[in-house]
Design an enzyme around this catalytic site. Structure first.
Site, PDB file in Angstrom:
ATOM      1  N   LYS A  66      31.028  31.651  54.880  1.00 14.92           N
ATOM      2  CA  LYS A  66      32.146  31.140  54.090  1.00 14.92           C
ATOM      3  C   LYS A  66      32.566  29.779  54.683  1.00 14.92           C
ATOM      4  CE  LYS A  66      36.297  32.955  51.848  1.00 14.92           C
ATOM      5  NZ  LYS A  66      37.130  34.171  51.660  1.00 14.92           N
ATOM      6  N   GLU A  73      43.385  48.971  46.341  1.00 13.75           N
ATOM      7  CA  GLU A  73      44.790  49.225  45.993  1.00 13.75           C
ATOM      8  C   GLU A  73      45.023  50.684  45.636  1.00 13.75           C
ATOM      9  OE1 GLU A  73      43.045  46.645  44.889  1.00 13.75           O
ATOM     10  OE2 GLU A  73      44.154  44.882  45.587  1.00 13.75           O
ATOM     11  N   ARG A 126      46.093  47.715  39.379  1.00 12.57           N
ATOM     12  CA  ARG A 126      44.840  48.417  39.653  1.00 12.57           C
ATOM     13  C   ARG A 126      45.106  49.852  40.113  1.00 12.57           C
ATOM     14  NH1 ARG A 126      39.598  45.955  41.549  1.00 12.57           N
ATOM     15  NH2 ARG A 126      39.721  44.890  39.549  1.00 12.57           N
TER      16      ARG A 126
HETATM   17  C1  LIG Z   1      41.930  43.690  42.986  1.00 14.45           C
HETATM   18  C2  LIG Z   1      42.096  42.467  43.867  1.00 14.45           C
HETATM   19  N1  LIG Z   1      42.748  42.595  45.047  1.00 14.45           N
HETATM   20  C3  LIG Z   1      42.918  41.519  45.836  1.00 14.45           C
HETATM   21  C4  LIG Z   1      42.452  40.291  45.466  1.00 14.45           C
HETATM   22  C5  LIG Z   1      42.706  39.075  46.338  1.00 14.45           C
HETATM   23  N2  LIG Z   1      41.423  38.497  46.809  1.00 14.45           N
HETATM   24  C6  LIG Z   1      40.888  37.445  46.244  1.00 14.45           C
HETATM   25  S1  LIG Z   1      39.463  36.982  46.972  1.00 14.45           S
HETATM   26  C7  LIG Z   1      39.587  38.243  48.097  1.00 14.45           C
HETATM   27  C8  LIG Z   1      38.562  38.425  49.156  1.00 14.45           C
HETATM   28  C9  LIG Z   1      37.203  38.565  48.527  1.00 14.45           C
HETATM   29  O1  LIG Z   1      36.251  38.707  49.558  1.00 14.45           O
HETATM   30  P1  LIG Z   1      34.720  38.578  49.160  1.00 14.45           P
HETATM   31  O2  LIG Z   1      34.460  39.413  47.956  1.00 14.45           O
HETATM   32  O3  LIG Z   1      33.965  38.898  50.373  1.00 14.45           O
HETATM   33  O4  LIG Z   1      34.542  37.070  48.726  1.00 14.45           O
HETATM   34  P2  LIG Z   1      34.497  35.761  49.657  1.00 14.45           P
HETATM   35  O5  LIG Z   1      35.872  35.147  49.546  1.00 14.45           O
HETATM   36  O6  LIG Z   1      34.149  36.209  51.034  1.00 14.45           O
HETATM   37  O7  LIG Z   1      33.443  34.887  49.054  1.00 14.45           O
HETATM   38  C10 LIG Z   1      40.722  38.986  47.872  1.00 14.45           C
HETATM   39  C11 LIG Z   1      41.164  40.137  48.689  1.00 14.45           C
HETATM   40  C12 LIG Z   1      41.794  40.197  44.219  1.00 14.45           C
HETATM   41  N3  LIG Z   1      41.333  39.004  43.759  1.00 14.45           N
HETATM   42  N4  LIG Z   1      41.626  41.289  43.461  1.00 14.45           N
END
Ligand SMILES: Cc1ncc(C[n+]2csc(CCOP(=O)(O)OP(=O)(O)O)c2C)c(N)n1
Ligand SMILES: CC(=O)[C@@H](O)[C@H](O)COP(=O)(O)O
Ligand SMILES: [Mg+2]
Length: 637
Positions: free
Chosen positions: A283, A369, A397
């Site tokens: 990242k 969630e 959710r």
């Molecule tokens: C249901 C939900 N909960 C929380 C979030 C907040 N959120 C956005 S990106 C993220 C992390 C995603 O991690 P990953 O899938 O590994 O993607 P990366 O940012 O590492 O590319 C979170 C928790 C969300 N978008 N949707």
């Protein structure tokens, strides 16, 4: 603007498909530079986008998008995808009013087959597209790219479970950068790390796979089981294979010399059934300030490209989030039964600060969630006082868990709903528009909304002592008003509002953080000869019925104002007044709510302007209602 001679030639992904391997690598170099430059002027989700630059080039070069469907999970990493798919000219309008969305969006491009922003939906959507393809007798690939964080959500397993059983042809690319917003948590994260370190013997497996393909079906399955057994012997098998996926990888997600042949192989294989390609990425890749930062520049403000220094607004009052953390820490100091739960959003909810103070009483359950809510409910059954800090939009959710596991059992789970109301640049997918409606209809729920950060402290203190059942406290994204704050809040009387200004003609009853606009509107109406009462309801449930009835009896016009949809506070007031007969006395009741449509990304002020919930619109509503009231005969009684 960066020098991007090769990228300048890419009007659409098809233009990638006649480039050489070396040229594709150059496109990736230029695409990364363009992404950094663009986000430096817009702000946004830089880290995730930088982690998939090579993957984006490779997938669009190998697959025939948009005919082949490419789905990005969450969609916050899709800036390179947008640049390559005809939106480069608009990329510097990202997340601004009238500009590009910060996530994938069907209405924005044919290259966005599925809108996202809430995580872990890509495999389900991809499977749906794959099954539709079969039913329609069409030919196309479906590729879902999902991150390791998003892979921690239950919905991803539901989808893989179904995909594995259905044997649908679907390619899932697991983009494993060992990061969520914060470092990932959970057994899946540990598992993926083990998988990466145990590097399977691809050559043996390829041999077995080739054998599997050559046998007629029954034997083929036996050979494939042998292949899986071999993998089991050699690599401990993988969870994904047990779910029916053919697991490939892990491979270096930044090495085009790895990505291209493997993706071509997956495109051309006659393997029947879902495939999971595990790519390892970084990242923030390719931009030192992002690589070196703890959060890998997950979400950034505008920044200086040379130094990486973000352009922060001059320090203003503490955010509601910070005040929530301060209040909760103060309560936890006095009561060791207080615990806190977040679903992968420690910094966003302020529970990172709480976790520093009380590490043993702070729980990050990953992007989960539904689990977070019922996990909190379980703790509540044992006498703990769980604060479940989940953004209003993300609590959607876990709705059945709120209804079935918490409210119906009357368990004293405390919901702290940050980002309630409109949230600005993240737009409609992240707006906390519906929690008053979706919680207000639940028996046993106590609902409160903070009008400012001082109220927030008092309401956290109120939740801390409210053990009779579940409660939810909503508060907006952003800074407070800069009020002086005590060390600790003071519990409020449940179901009691407060009057801030007494008048005689128009009553404005505010619920939540529109109170400032209501007071401004009252001032304006005063200059027009209209005497206004302004009250803060504080609670939507239980409603302060004495206050509501008094306002209805003593004023010609009653306006309710909330940062929520129809079906929320105004509806609860209307429901009560209807049964008291106070709606048949000539009272002009005007519930002011968010309009029945989605409000796109913009600045919050402009969003509320569009929603009709700023002071001028409250004034207009009052004047119109007063005009009608004056036009009618004097009120009976
Ligand atoms: C249901 C939900 N909960 C929380 C979030 C907040 N959120 C956005 S990106 C993220 C992390 C995603 O991690 P990953 O899938 O590994 O993607 P990366 O940012 O590492 O590319 C979170 C928790 C969300 N978008 N949707
Ligand atoms: C992509 C995602 O869902 C989160 O990063 C979200 O954008 C965070 O919102 P805040 O910036 O309001 O914390
Ligand atoms: Mg990740």
């Amino acid at each position: 603007m960066p020098h991007t001679p090769l990228l300048d030639r890419i009007r659409e992904p098809a233009d990638l498909r006649n480039l050489s391997a070396e040229q594709l690598k150059q496109v990736a170099v230029e695409l990364r530079a363009e992404t950094i430059d663009a986000v430096s002027v817009t702000g946004g989700h830089l880290g995730a986008s930088l982690g998939v630059v090579e993957l984006t080039v490779a997938v669009h070069a190998v697959f025939e998008t948009p005919h082949d469907r490419l789905i990005w999970d969450v969609g916050h990493q899709a800036y390179p995808h947008k640049i390559l798919t005809g939106r480069r000219e608009r990329i510097r309008t990202l997340r601004q009013g009238g500009g590009l969305s910060g996530f994938t969006r069907r209405s924005e491009s044919e290259y966005d087959p599925f809108g996202a922003a809430h995580s872990s939906t890509s495999i389900s959507a991809g499977l749906g597209m794959a099954v539709a393809r079969e039913l329609k007798g069409e030919e196309r690939h479906v590729i879902a790219v999902i991150g390791d964080g998003a892979m921690s959500a239950g919905m991803a397993y539901e989808a893989m479970n179904n995909a594995g059983a259905s044997r649908a042809n679907l390619i899932v690319v697991l983009n494993d950068n060992d990061m969520s917003i914060a470092p990932p948590v959970g057994a899946m994260s540990a598992y993926l790390s083990r998988l990466i370190s145990s590097r399977p013997f691809l050559s043996i497996r390829e041999l077995m796979a080739k054998m599997a393909r050559r046998f007629p079906r029954p034997l083929e399955r036996a050979a494939r089981r042998a292949d899986e057994f071999a993998r089991g012997l050699l690599t401990g098998g993988t969870l994904f294979e047990e779910l029916g996926f053919y697991y490939v990888g892990p491979i270096d997600g930044h090495d085009m010399d790895h990505l291209m042949p493997v993706l071509r192989n997956l495109r051309d294989t006659d393997h029947q059934g879902p495939i999971l390609l595990h790519v390892v990425t970084q990242k923030g890749k390719g931009y030192a300030p992002a690589e070196q930062s703890a959060d890998k520049y997950h979400g950034v403000a505008k920044f200086n490209v040379v130094t990486g220094e973000q352009v922060k607004a001059p320090p203003g009052p503490p955010s509601y989030t910070k005040v929530f953390a301060k209040a909760l820490i103060a309560e936890a100091a006095a009561d060791d039964r207080i615990v806190a739960v977040t679903a992968a959003m420690p910094s966003g909810t302020g529970l990172d600060a709480f976790g520093k103070a009380y590490p043993k009483r702070s729980f990050d359950v990953g992007i989960a969630e539904q689990h977070a809510v019922t996990f909190a409910a379980g703790m509540a059954t044992e006498g703990m006082k769980p604060f479940c800090a989940i953004y209003s939009t993300f609590l959607q959710r876990a709705y059945d868990q709120v209804v079935h596991d918490v409210a119906l059992q009357n368990l004293p789970v405390r919901f702290a709903l940050d980002r309630a109301g409109l949230v600005g640049a993240d737009g409609a997918t992240h707006a906390g528009s519906f929690d008053i409606a979706y919680l207000g209809c639940l028996p046993n729920m106590v609902l409160m909304a903070a009008a400012d950060e001082l109220e927030l402290m008092h309401m956290v203190a109120t939740q801390a002592v409210l053990d009779s059942g579940p409660s939810a406290l909503r508060y907006p994204r952003g800074e407070g008003l800069g009020l002086a704050l005590p060390e600790r809040g003071t519990p409020l009387a449940i179901g009691r509002g407060r009057v801030l200004r007494e008048g005689t003609s128009v009553a404005i009853l505010s619920y939540g953080a529109r109170l400032g606009e209501c007071l401004t509107a009252a001032e304006d109406l005063g200059t027009r000869g209209l005497s206004c009462t302004v009250a803060d309801a504080r609670f939507a449930k239980p409603l302060d019925v004495e206050l509501v009835e008094r306002l209805a009896r003593e004023h010609a016009v009653l306006i309710t104002v909330e940062e929520g949809s129809v079906g929320g506070f105004g509806s609860l007031v209307m429901q009560h007044l209807a049964w008291t007969g106070l709606l048949e006395t000539g009272l002009k009741l005007r519930p002011m709510v968010l309009p029945d449509r989605y409000i796109d990304h913009n600045s919050p002020v402009k969003q509320y302007d569009e929603a009709g919930l700023n002071a001028p619109q409250i004034v207009a509503a009052a004047l119109a209602a007063m005009g009608e009231a004056n036009a009618r005969p004097a009120r009976a009684g």
